[in-house]
Design a protein around this motif. Structure first.
Motif, mmCIF file in Angstrom:
data_model
loop_
_atom_site.group_PDB
_atom_site.id
_atom_site.type_symbol
_atom_site.label_atom_id
_atom_site.label_comp_id
_atom_site.label_asym_id
_atom_site.label_seq_id
_atom_site.Cartn_x
_atom_site.Cartn_y
_atom_site.Cartn_z
ATOM 1 N N GLN A 29 -45.164 35.526 36.258
ATOM 2 C CA GLN A 29 -45.726 35.646 34.911
ATOM 3 C C GLN A 29 -44.729 35.187 33.846
ATOM 4 O O GLN A 29 -44.755 35.649 32.732
ATOM 5 N N GLU A 30 -43.799 34.311 34.233
ATOM 6 C CA GLU A 30 -42.833 33.792 33.278
ATOM 7 C C GLU A 30 -43.281 32.440 32.775
ATOM 8 O O GLU A 30 -43.744 31.605 33.535
ATOM 9 N N ILE A 31 -43.124 32.205 31.497
ATOM 10 C CA ILE A 31 -43.443 30.924 30.890
ATOM 11 C C ILE A 31 -42.278 29.985 31.171
ATOM 12 O O ILE A 31 -41.122 30.365 31.032
ATOM 13 N N SER A 32 -42.575 28.742 31.577
ATOM 14 C CA SER A 32 -41.495 27.811 31.858
ATOM 15 C C SER A 32 -40.667 27.627 30.593
ATOM 16 O O SER A 32 -41.184 27.575 29.491
ATOM 17 N N GLY A 33 -39.362 27.562 30.758
ATOM 18 C CA GLY A 33 -38.449 27.467 29.628
ATOM 19 C C GLY A 33 -37.929 28.833 29.205
ATOM 20 O O GLY A 33 -36.908 28.929 28.543
ATOM 21 N N TYR A 34 -38.606 29.878 29.559
ATOM 22 C CA TYR A 34 -38.193 31.248 29.213
ATOM 23 C C TYR A 34 -36.947 31.605 30.004
ATOM 24 O O TYR A 34 -36.865 31.388 31.205
ATOM 25 N N ASP A 35 -35.954 32.140 29.332
ATOM 26 C CA ASP A 35 -34.704 32.525 29.965
ATOM 27 C C ASP A 35 -34.538 34.032 29.804
ATOM 28 O O ASP A 35 -34.126 34.513 28.741
ATOM 29 N N SER A 36 -34.882 34.771 30.824
ATOM 30 C CA SER A 36 -34.859 36.231 30.735
ATOM 31 C C SER A 36 -33.461 36.782 30.503
ATOM 32 O O SER A 36 -33.296 37.777 29.791
ATOM 33 N N LEU A 37 -32.448 36.128 31.053
ATOM 34 C CA LEU A 37 -31.072 36.601 30.845
ATOM 35 C C LEU A 37 -30.641 36.400 29.394
ATOM 36 O O LEU A 37 -30.030 37.279 28.794
ATOM 37 N N ALA A 39 -32.677 36.127 26.819
ATOM 38 C CA ALA A 39 -33.495 37.028 26.012
ATOM 39 C C ALA A 39 -32.888 38.432 25.997
ATOM 40 O O ALA A 39 -32.793 39.059 24.933
ATOM 41 N N ALA A 40 -32.462 38.895 27.141
ATOM 42 C CA ALA A 40 -31.842 40.228 27.216
ATOM 43 C C ALA A 40 -30.528 40.260 26.434
ATOM 44 O O ALA A 40 -30.256 41.214 25.692
ATOM 45 N N LYS A 41 -29.720 39.214 26.577
ATOM 46 C CA LYS A 41 -28.442 39.145 25.862
ATOM 47 C C LYS A 41 -28.643 39.158 24.346
ATOM 48 O O LYS A 41 -27.866 39.755 23.619
ATOM 49 N N MET A 42 -29.692 38.504 23.866
ATOM 50 C CA MET A 42 -29.958 38.416 22.435
ATOM 51 C C MET A 42 -30.741 39.623 21.908
ATOM 52 O O MET A 42 -30.973 39.743 20.717
ATOM 53 N N GLY A 43 -31.181 40.495 22.808
ATOM 54 C CA GLY A 43 -31.955 41.666 22.400
ATOM 55 C C GLY A 43 -33.395 41.341 22.055
ATOM 56 O O GLY A 43 -34.031 42.052 21.277
ATOM 57 N N ALA A 44 -33.923 40.288 22.648
ATOM 58 C CA ALA A 44 -35.281 39.824 22.324
ATOM 59 C C ALA A 44 -36.342 40.690 22.972
ATOM 60 O O ALA A 44 -36.184 41.161 24.094
ATOM 61 N N ASP A 45 -37.447 40.859 22.245
ATOM 62 C CA ASP A 45 -38.618 41.500 22.828
ATOM 63 C C ASP A 45 -39.457 40.418 23.509
ATOM 64 O O ASP A 45 -39.018 39.271 23.656
ATOM 65 N N ASP A 46 -40.668 40.754 23.925
ATOM 66 C CA ASP A 46 -41.514 39.796 24.644
ATOM 67 C C ASP A 46 -41.908 38.589 23.801
ATOM 68 O O ASP A 46 -42.350 37.574 24.338
ATOM 69 N N TYR A 47 -41.769 38.690 22.500
ATOM 70 C CA TYR A 47 -42.124 37.587 21.606
ATOM 71 C C TYR A 47 -40.902 36.773 21.175
ATOM 72 O O TYR A 47 -41.010 35.896 20.326
ATOM 73 N N GLY A 48 -39.739 37.095 21.732
ATOM 74 C CA GLY A 48 -38.512 36.398 21.356
ATOM 75 C C GLY A 48 -37.969 36.873 20.016
ATOM 76 O O GLY A 48 -37.151 36.197 19.400
ATOM 77 N N MET A 49 -38.404 38.041 19.581
ATOM 78 C CA MET A 49 -38.033 38.584 18.282
ATOM 79 C C MET A 49 -37.184 39.837 18.469
ATOM 80 O O MET A 49 -37.102 40.375 19.568
ATOM 81 N N ARG A 50 -36.588 40.300 17.376
ATOM 82 C CA ARG A 50 -35.831 41.546 17.398
ATOM 83 C C ARG A 50 -35.743 42.120 15.990
ATOM 84 O O ARG A 50 -36.052 41.437 15.024
ATOM 85 N N ARG A 51 -35.292 43.356 15.904
ATOM 86 C CA ARG A 51 -35.109 44.020 14.616
ATOM 87 C C ARG A 51 -33.751 43.658 14.026
ATOM 88 O O ARG A 51 -32.761 43.561 14.752
ATOM 89 N N TYR A 52 -33.736 43.479 12.732
ATOM 90 C CA TYR A 52 -32.517 43.265 11.957
ATOM 91 C C TYR A 52 -32.640 44.109 10.697
ATOM 92 O O TYR A 52 -33.680 44.703 10.433
ATOM 93 N N VAL A 53 -31.597 44.081 9.892
ATOM 94 C CA VAL A 53 -31.680 44.608 8.532
ATOM 95 C C VAL A 53 -31.197 43.508 7.612
ATOM 96 O O VAL A 53 -30.107 42.950 7.805
ATOM 97 N N MET A 54 -32.049 43.166 6.634
ATOM 98 C CA MET A 54 -31.693 42.147 5.660
ATOM 99 C C MET A 54 -31.128 42.821 4.418
ATOM 100 O O MET A 54 -31.684 43.815 3.944
ATOM 101 N N ALA A 55 -30.035 42.281 3.928
ATOM 102 C CA ALA A 55 -29.416 42.795 2.711
ATOM 103 C C ALA A 55 -29.509 41.737 1.622
ATOM 104 O O ALA A 55 -29.177 40.573 1.842
ATOM 105 N N LEU A 56 -29.973 42.158 0.477
ATOM 106 C CA LEU A 56 -29.920 41.310 -0.719
ATOM 107 C C LEU A 56 -28.689 41.748 -1.489
ATOM 108 O O LEU A 56 -28.587 42.910 -1.906
ATOM 109 N N LEU A 57 -27.736 40.851 -1.658
ATOM 110 C CA LEU A 57 -26.512 41.157 -2.399
ATOM 111 C C LEU A 57 -26.788 40.859 -3.862
ATOM 112 O O LEU A 57 -27.024 39.707 -4.236
#
Length: 159
Positions: A29-37, A39-57
């Motif tokens: 069930q892996e999409i070709s081109g998908y790199d699970s290792l 994705a895990a290293k970058m903290g990606a969810d199933d959509y290739g996304m993750r949580r951050y906090v944006m700061a406006l200086l």
């Protein structure tokens, strides 16, 4: 009988012109081109996304430093940016070029606003009141986690 020797060439050309399709293996069930290792290293969810906090200086209430003190604060601010980036806590930072109250942005690789707030307290420009930060939880591509490494390959000089 007519010669159809060009037919295989046409079939190849039509196949080459078809849009690429996602290949999903039934077994993995892996999409070709998908790199699970990765994705895990970058903290990606199933959509290739993750949580951050944006700061406006934003411009702070104390901007009356003389040019020497302002330059020292700016140097310390940049050194703090470098430190947070090297620790993997800050993935993106940069100023705006227009004359706006928002002077720049940070994108922190942390889960909560509280974690980002602790990081902002380490900034000498914040401590001096030259800048204030407005923090917002943000959801973006986990690929941002690689910006720092790519930047090192592009920069001739450090800040």
């Amino acid at each position: 009988m007519k010669n159809f020797s060009f037919l295989p060439v046409l079939i190849i050309l039509f196949a080459a012109c078809e849009p690429a399709q996602k290949h999903v293996s039934e077994e993995s069930q892996e999409i070709s081109g998908y790199d699970s290792l990765l994705a895990a290293k970058m903290g990606a969810d199933d959509y290739g996304m993750r949580r951050y906090v944006m700061a406006l200086l934003k411009a702070g209430p104390n901007r009356d430093q003389d040019s020497t003190e302002a330059a020292q604060l700016q140097r310390a601010h940049l050194d703090n940016i470098t430190r947070m980036a090297e620790e993997g806590k800050l993935v993106l930072a940069g100023p705006f070029f227009d004359n706006w109250d928002v002077k720049g942005i940070y994108i922190f690789a942390v889960e909560t606003v509280e974690e980002a707030e602790e990081l902002t307290k380490t900034d000498p420009a914040i401590q001096a009141g030259r800048l204030i930060m407005e923090l917002h939880p943000w959801y973006g591509s986990a690929a941002l986690m690689q910006v720092g490494d790519m930047h090192k390959r592009l920069a001739k000089e450090s800040i």
